[in-house]
Motif scaffolding. Structure first.
Motif, PDB file in Angstrom:
ATOM      1  N   ASN A   1       0.814  -1.227   0.000  1.00 42.25           N
ATOM      2  CA  ASN A   1       0.000   0.000   0.000  1.00 42.25           C
ATOM      3  C   ASN A   1       0.849   1.279   0.000  1.00 42.25           C
ATOM      4  OD1 ASN A   1      -2.682  -0.417  -0.355  1.00 42.25           O
ATOM      5  ND2 ASN A   1      -3.273  -0.117   1.777  1.00 42.25           N
ATOM      6  N   LYS A   2       1.956   1.252   0.745  1.00 39.74           N
ATOM      7  CA  LYS A   2       2.797   2.448   0.880  1.00 39.74           C
ATOM      8  C   LYS A   2       3.621   2.723  -0.374  1.00 39.74           C
ATOM      9  CE  LYS A   2       3.497   3.313   5.753  1.00 39.74           C
ATOM     10  NZ  LYS A   2       2.704   2.317   6.463  1.00 39.74           N
ATOM     11  N   ILE A   3       3.968   1.659  -1.127  1.00 42.16           N
ATOM     12  CA  ILE A   3       4.861   1.880  -2.261  1.00 42.16           C
ATOM     13  C   ILE A   3       4.187   1.673  -3.619  1.00 42.16           C
ATOM     14  CG2 ILE A   3       6.985   1.359  -0.984  1.00 42.16           C
ATOM     15  CD1 ILE A   3       6.915  -1.408  -2.476  1.00 42.16           C
ATOM     16  N   ALA A   4       2.904   1.286  -3.612  1.00 41.07           N
ATOM     17  CA  ALA A   4       2.212   1.056  -4.890  1.00 41.07           C
ATOM     18  C   ALA A   4       2.151   2.349  -5.713  1.00 41.07           C
ATOM     19  CB  ALA A   4       0.807   0.554  -4.621  1.00 41.07           C
ATOM     20  N   ILE A   5       2.028   2.199  -7.019  1.00 40.81           N
ATOM     21  CA  ILE A   5       1.969   3.402  -7.873  1.00 40.81           C
ATOM     22  C   ILE A   5       0.768   4.255  -7.493  1.00 40.81           C
ATOM     23  CG2 ILE A   5       1.640   4.240 -10.249  1.00 40.81           C
ATOM     24  CD1 ILE A   5       3.043   1.812 -11.260  1.00 40.81           C
ATOM     25  N   LEU A   6      -0.384   3.588  -7.362  1.00 40.91           N
ATOM     26  CA  LEU A   6      -1.600   4.326  -7.030  1.00 40.91           C
ATOM     27  C   LEU A   6      -1.791   4.347  -5.519  1.00 40.91           C
ATOM     28  CD1 LEU A   6      -3.377   5.509  -9.229  1.00 40.91           C
ATOM     29  CD2 LEU A   6      -5.026   3.701  -8.817  1.00 40.91           C
ATOM     30  N   LYS A   7      -1.789   5.534  -4.953  1.00 37.20           N
ATOM     31  CA  LYS A   7      -2.005   5.610  -3.507  1.00 37.20           C
ATOM     32  C   LYS A   7      -2.751   6.886  -3.134  1.00 37.20           C
ATOM     33  CE  LYS A   7       2.927   6.460  -2.897  1.00 37.20           C
ATOM     34  NZ  LYS A   7       3.685   5.474  -3.566  1.00 37.20           N
ATOM     35  N   TYR A   8      -3.123   6.976  -1.863  1.00 35.07           N
ATOM     36  CA  TYR A   8      -3.825   8.163  -1.370  1.00 35.07           C
ATOM     37  C   TYR A   8      -2.797   9.242  -1.004  1.00 35.07           C
ATOM     38  CZ  TYR A   8      -8.497   6.078  -0.883  1.00 35.07           C
ATOM     39  OH  TYR A   8      -9.729   5.532  -1.118  1.00 35.07           O
ATOM     40  N   HIS A   9      -3.226  10.473  -1.159  1.00 36.02           N
ATOM     41  CA  HIS A   9      -2.384  11.583  -0.734  1.00 36.02           C
ATOM     42  C   HIS A   9      -3.285  12.628  -0.069  1.00 36.02           C
ATOM     43  CE1 HIS A   9       0.728  14.598  -0.712  1.00 36.02           C
ATOM     44  NE2 HIS A   9      -0.056  15.426  -1.384  1.00 36.02           N
TER      45      HIS A   9
ATOM     46  N   PRO B   1      -1.093   8.782  -8.789  1.00 34.28           N
ATOM     47  CA  PRO B   1      -0.102   7.817  -9.259  1.00 34.28           C
ATOM     48  C   PRO B   1       1.292   8.411  -9.072  1.00 34.28           C
ATOM     49  CG  PRO B   1      -1.265   8.848 -11.111  1.00 34.28           C
ATOM     50  CD  PRO B   1      -1.679   9.565  -9.881  1.00 34.28           C
ATOM     51  N   LYS B   2       2.197   7.654  -8.438  1.00 34.87           N
ATOM     52  CA  LYS B   2       3.556   8.178  -8.182  1.00 34.87           C
ATOM     53  C   LYS B   2       4.622   7.294  -8.816  1.00 34.87           C
ATOM     54  CE  LYS B   2       3.622  11.940  -5.648  1.00 34.87           C
ATOM     55  NZ  LYS B   2       4.335  13.129  -6.064  1.00 34.87           N
ATOM     56  N   LEU B   3       5.362   7.860  -9.732  1.00 36.27           N
ATOM     57  CA  LEU B   3       6.510   7.176 -10.344  1.00 36.27           C
ATOM     58  C   LEU B   3       7.642   8.179 -10.482  1.00 36.27           C
ATOM     59  CD1 LEU B   3       5.367   4.812 -13.232  1.00 36.27           C
ATOM     60  CD2 LEU B   3       6.569   4.213 -11.166  1.00 36.27           C
ATOM     61  N   PRO B   4       8.915   7.746 -10.576  1.00 31.77           N
ATOM     62  CA  PRO B   4      10.001   8.703 -10.754  1.00 31.77           C
ATOM     63  C   PRO B   4       9.777   9.543 -12.014  1.00 31.77           C
ATOM     64  CG  PRO B   4      10.873   6.524 -10.325  1.00 31.77           C
ATOM     65  CD  PRO B   4       9.404   6.366 -10.509  1.00 31.77           C
ATOM     66  N   THR B   5       9.906  10.858 -11.890  1.00 31.41           N
ATOM     67  CA  THR B   5       9.658  11.728 -13.044  1.00 31.41           C
ATOM     68  C   THR B   5      10.893  12.574 -13.360  1.00 31.41           C
ATOM     69  OG1 THR B   5       8.710  13.247 -11.452  1.00 31.41           O
ATOM     70  CG2 THR B   5       7.149  11.993 -12.783  1.00 31.41           C
ATOM     71  N   PRO B   6      11.099  12.952 -14.652  1.00 34.90           N
ATOM     72  CA  PRO B   6      12.246  13.795 -14.971  1.00 34.90           C
ATOM     73  C   PRO B   6      12.070  15.183 -14.362  1.00 34.90           C
ATOM     74  CG  PRO B   6      11.232  12.881 -16.954  1.00 34.90           C
ATOM     75  CD  PRO B   6      10.302  12.629 -15.830  1.00 34.90           C
ATOM     76  N   SER B   7      13.138  15.734 -13.771  1.00 39.55           N
ATOM     77  CA  SER B   7      13.049  17.068 -13.177  1.00 39.55           C
ATOM     78  C   SER B   7      13.346  18.135 -14.235  1.00 39.55           C
ATOM     79  CB  SER B   7      14.047  17.177 -12.026  1.00 39.55           C
ATOM     80  OG  SER B   7      15.346  17.165 -12.571  1.00 39.55           O
ATOM     81  N   LYS B   8      13.333  19.402 -13.800  1.00 33.42           N
ATOM     82  CA  LYS B   8      13.522  20.510 -14.751  1.00 33.42           C
ATOM     83  C   LYS B   8      14.889  20.456 -15.428  1.00 33.42           C
ATOM     84  CE  LYS B   8      10.300  23.559 -12.493  1.00 33.42           C
ATOM     85  NZ  LYS B   8      10.189  24.531 -11.405  1.00 33.42           N
ATOM     86  N   ASN B   9      15.904  20.007 -14.686  1.00 34.57           N
ATOM     87  CA  ASN B   9      17.240  19.987 -15.292  1.00 34.57           C
ATOM     88  C   ASN B   9      17.510  18.724 -16.122  1.00 34.57           C
ATOM     89  OD1 ASN B   9      17.608  18.082 -13.345  1.00 34.57           O
ATOM     90  ND2 ASN B   9      18.911  19.347 -12.039  1.00 34.57           N
ATOM     91  N   GLY B  10      16.462  17.951 -16.354  1.00 34.77           N
ATOM     92  CA  GLY B  10      16.599  16.781 -17.228  1.00 34.77           C
ATOM     93  C   GLY B  10      16.949  15.502 -16.517  1.00 34.77           C
TER      94      GLY B  10
END
Lengths: 51, 300
Positions: B230-238, B288-297
């Protein structure tokens, strides 16, 4: 701190998803759906509680 | 002040709509798992290609209505035949479902959980226990009956016995009852084990009318697996900290007795969505939480 933990957990999730995709692909390439289908196509006496 | 009240009323109406949509969805899911209506009439199991598909929710693949395979049954059969071959596909499906959705599967995709939730809607006085210690029983069931029992019996007898299916699974008892009702030839096969399991099923059905999803919260090993993710799944509550007013409405309605503001991704949360329905400011969201590219690429 919370943001850092969130990022770490999303990396773990990504790795787990990659592993699961590899497992599914490997399983399907070797046995297809056959293994699961074979088990699910007969009455499982244990499941339904028959002697 | 009046504008604020109007906004709260609108949010409340939105919650009601969400509730109706969820009921429609749950009915649809129940049908999806039990599409073999022909089997219900003649008592014969579906043996087509869909039986090869491992579904995410708890159900019995020996039920004449079922069209797919149960993940727990498949997992136990895999563990019970480790010496011969491993069902990598089923293990992969279980891991994929856990890591992507966690207990959203319990809330939205499990037919046995959905049946319990519908039973809870029967208007009777409700009992809201926290199951502070009993909730850990599902982890014991997972380790002893789902993992160890098939492995030990395989090492001793050569054939692994699915312990959870044999001694506990209420979905299997339901399937057995259907088979016995529809096919006379099955009746001589009934023994003490069948009656014991039927007793468990009846107890769970009765408890579900007064308590929210007792099986999911106390005994379900599949819920235990999904809960761990539950804590690490892509779909979670925030919970949006600046939007939450701390009114406590979510904690008051929480069916599993947790505080959604502090523990929104607790392993006990079955994602029933009640907290989101009542939140007057819409502070609890699904992200949904996954690693995303930041502003500096760089990828973060």
């Amino acid at each position: 701190m919370e943001e850092k933990t969130l990022k770490k957990s999303s990396w773990i999730t990504l790795v787990l998803i990659l592993i699961s995709v590899i497992l599914i692909g490997y399983g399907l390439a070797h046995h297809g759906f056959e293994m699961t289908q074979k088990k699910g196509s007969a009455i499982c006496t244990e499941c339904v509680g028959f002697e | 002040m009046m504008k604020e009240n109007k906004e709260i009323k609108q949010e409340h109406n939105g919650g009601k709509t969400k509730g109706i949509l969820k009921n429609v969805w749950m009915t649809f899911v129940l049908f999806l798992y039990n599409l073999n209506l022909k089997g219900f009439l003649n008592g014969k199991l579906y043996r087509g290609p869909f039986k090869g598909i491992c579904m995410p929710g708890l159900h019995c693949y020996s039920c004449p209505l079922a069209v797919g395979s149960c993940p727990l049954g498949t997992l136990q059969n895999t563990l019970g035949s480790l010496k011969r071959q491993i069902n990598y596909y089923a293990l992969g499906v279980l891991l994929l479902c856990s890591a992507s959705l966690g207990r959203f599967i319990c809330g939205l995709l499990c037919p046995f959980g959905i049946i319990q939730e519908f039973l809870y809607k029967i208007p009777t006085p409700k009992w809201k226990p926290a199951f502070r210690f009993l909730r850990y029983l599902k982890y014991v069931v997972l380790v002893v009956l789902v993992i160890l029992f098939p492995i030990v019996t395989m090492l001793e007898k050569g054939i692994g016995v699915p312990g959870f299916c044999r001694y506990l699974c209420p979905a299997g008892s339901f399937a057995g009852s259907v088979l016995v009702t529809l096919d006379e030839r099955m009746r001589p096969l009934i023994g003490p084990l069948f009656w014991m399991k039927l007793g468990i099923l009846i107890a769970i059905i009765l408890l579900s009318i007064f308590t929210f999803r007792p099986f999911c919260r106390v005994l379900c090993p599949l819920g235990a697996i999904y809960g761990l993710f539950n804590k690490i799944a892509i779909l979670k509550y925030h919970v949006k900290p600046h939007t939450c007013t701390g009114c406590g409405a979510c904690k008051q309605v929480c069916n599993v007795s947790i505080d959604p503001v502090k523990q929104c991704n607790s392993a006990e949360c079955v994602r029933c969505g009640k907290c989101r329905e009542v939140c007057p400011t819409g502070a609890i969201t699904v992200v949904p939480k996954l690693p995303t590219p930041s502003k500096n690429g760089k990828i973060e």
